[in-house]
Design a protein around this motif. Structure first.
Motif, PDB file in Angstrom:
ATOM      1  N   CYS A 175      25.788  18.582  27.671  1.00  0.00           N
ATOM      2  CA  CYS A 175      26.236  17.244  27.865  1.00  0.00           C
ATOM      3  C   CYS A 175      25.222  16.136  27.869  1.00  0.00           C
ATOM      4  O   CYS A 175      24.178  16.428  28.786  1.00  0.00           O
ATOM      5  CB  CYS A 175      27.370  17.048  28.575  1.00  0.00           C
ATOM      6  SG  CYS A 175      28.695  17.963  28.227  1.00  0.00           S
ATOM      7  N   MET A 176      25.028  15.197  27.273  1.00  0.00           N
ATOM      8  CA  MET A 176      24.311  13.906  27.454  1.00  0.00           C
ATOM      9  C   MET A 176      25.221  12.806  27.332  1.00  0.00           C
ATOM     10  O   MET A 176      26.322  12.620  26.475  1.00  0.00           O
ATOM     11  CB  MET A 176      23.239  13.910  26.519  1.00  0.00           C
ATOM     12  CG  MET A 176      22.265  15.002  26.372  1.00  0.00           C
ATOM     13  SD  MET A 176      21.200  14.942  27.723  1.00  0.00           S
ATOM     14  CE  MET A 176      20.269  13.471  27.859  1.00  0.00           C
ATOM     15  N   GLY A 177      25.015  11.918  28.129  1.00  0.00           N
ATOM     16  CA  GLY A 177      25.839  10.561  27.992  1.00  0.00           C
ATOM     17  C   GLY A 177      24.924   9.438  28.696  1.00  0.00           C
ATOM     18  O   GLY A 177      24.050   9.079  29.047  1.00  0.00           O
ATOM     19  N   TRP A 178      25.687   8.177  28.220  1.00  0.00           N
ATOM     20  CA  TRP A 178      25.362   7.090  28.888  1.00  0.00           C
ATOM     21  C   TRP A 178      26.569   6.245  29.620  1.00  0.00           C
ATOM     22  O   TRP A 178      27.522   6.350  29.366  1.00  0.00           O
ATOM     23  CB  TRP A 178      25.169   5.890  27.609  1.00  0.00           C
ATOM     24  CG  TRP A 178      23.911   6.251  26.778  1.00  0.00           C
ATOM     25  CD1 TRP A 178      24.016   6.745  25.653  1.00  0.00           C
ATOM     26  CD2 TRP A 178      22.703   5.873  26.993  1.00  0.00           C
ATOM     27  NE1 TRP A 178      22.491   6.997  25.075  1.00  0.00           N
ATOM     28  CE2 TRP A 178      21.671   6.381  25.887  1.00  0.00           C
ATOM     29  CE3 TRP A 178      22.048   4.923  28.031  1.00  0.00           C
ATOM     30  CZ2 TRP A 178      20.397   5.933  25.829  1.00  0.00           C
ATOM     31  CZ3 TRP A 178      20.746   4.902  27.865  1.00  0.00           C
ATOM     32  CH2 TRP A 178      19.970   5.501  26.745  1.00  0.00           C
ATOM     33  N   PHE A 179      26.076   5.661  30.629  1.00  0.00           N
ATOM     34  CA  PHE A 179      26.895   5.359  31.713  1.00  0.00           C
ATOM     35  C   PHE A 179      26.298   3.779  31.964  1.00  0.00           C
ATOM     36  O   PHE A 179      25.001   3.552  31.722  1.00  0.00           O
ATOM     37  CB  PHE A 179      26.831   6.059  32.970  1.00  0.00           C
ATOM     38  CG  PHE A 179      27.425   7.327  32.779  1.00  0.00           C
ATOM     39  CD1 PHE A 179      27.021   8.348  32.291  1.00  0.00           C
ATOM     40  CD2 PHE A 179      28.768   7.426  33.342  1.00  0.00           C
ATOM     41  CE1 PHE A 179      27.575   9.603  32.168  1.00  0.00           C
ATOM     42  CE2 PHE A 179      29.404   8.721  32.970  1.00  0.00           C
ATOM     43  CZ  PHE A 179      28.773   9.925  32.663  1.00  0.00           C
TER      44      PHE A 179
END
Length: 121
Positions: A30-34
């Protein structure tokens, strides 16, 4: 895993920016932007699974697009129709091992230093 964000800046409302996150080390499930605005808690913006499935916060659906280029080991966040309320520090995050790619910061193990996005009205 090391994450380095770039692409932040200042833009007027209605404008666009594309954030990039250079990823080194273990390939993550999983990769994400916060993002975190002053005086507010960090919140999830968008996540992407290794197989391509994506999730978005309701506040950015239809305006932001998360993508990844595995050949370049880079994660992107295309942000269109920006609003002043999108102003925040944006962070790239990685969850190397299995599990769902929820928009929950607690499940992500690795974080970048952040890149500032400022949207003026």
């Amino acid at each position: 895993v090391q994450l380095v964000e770039s692409g932040g800046g200042s833009v007027q409302a209605g404008g666009s920016l594309r954030l990039s996150c250079a990823v080194s080390g273990y390939t993550s499930n999983c990769m994400g932007w916060f993002r975190q605005a002053p005086g507010k808690e960090r919140e999830g913006v968008a996540t992407i699974e290794s197989e391509g499935a994506t999730r978005y916060a309701n506040s950015v659906k239809g305006r932001f697009t998360i993508s990844q280029d595995n050949a370049k080991n880079t994660l992107y966040l295309q942000m269109n129709s920006l609003k002043p309320e999108d102003t925040a520090m944006y962070y790239c995050a990685a969850r190397p091992y299995g599990g769902n790619c929820y928009l929950l910061q607690l499940i992500y193990n690795y974080w970048g230093q952040g890149t500032q996005v400022t949207v003026s009205s």
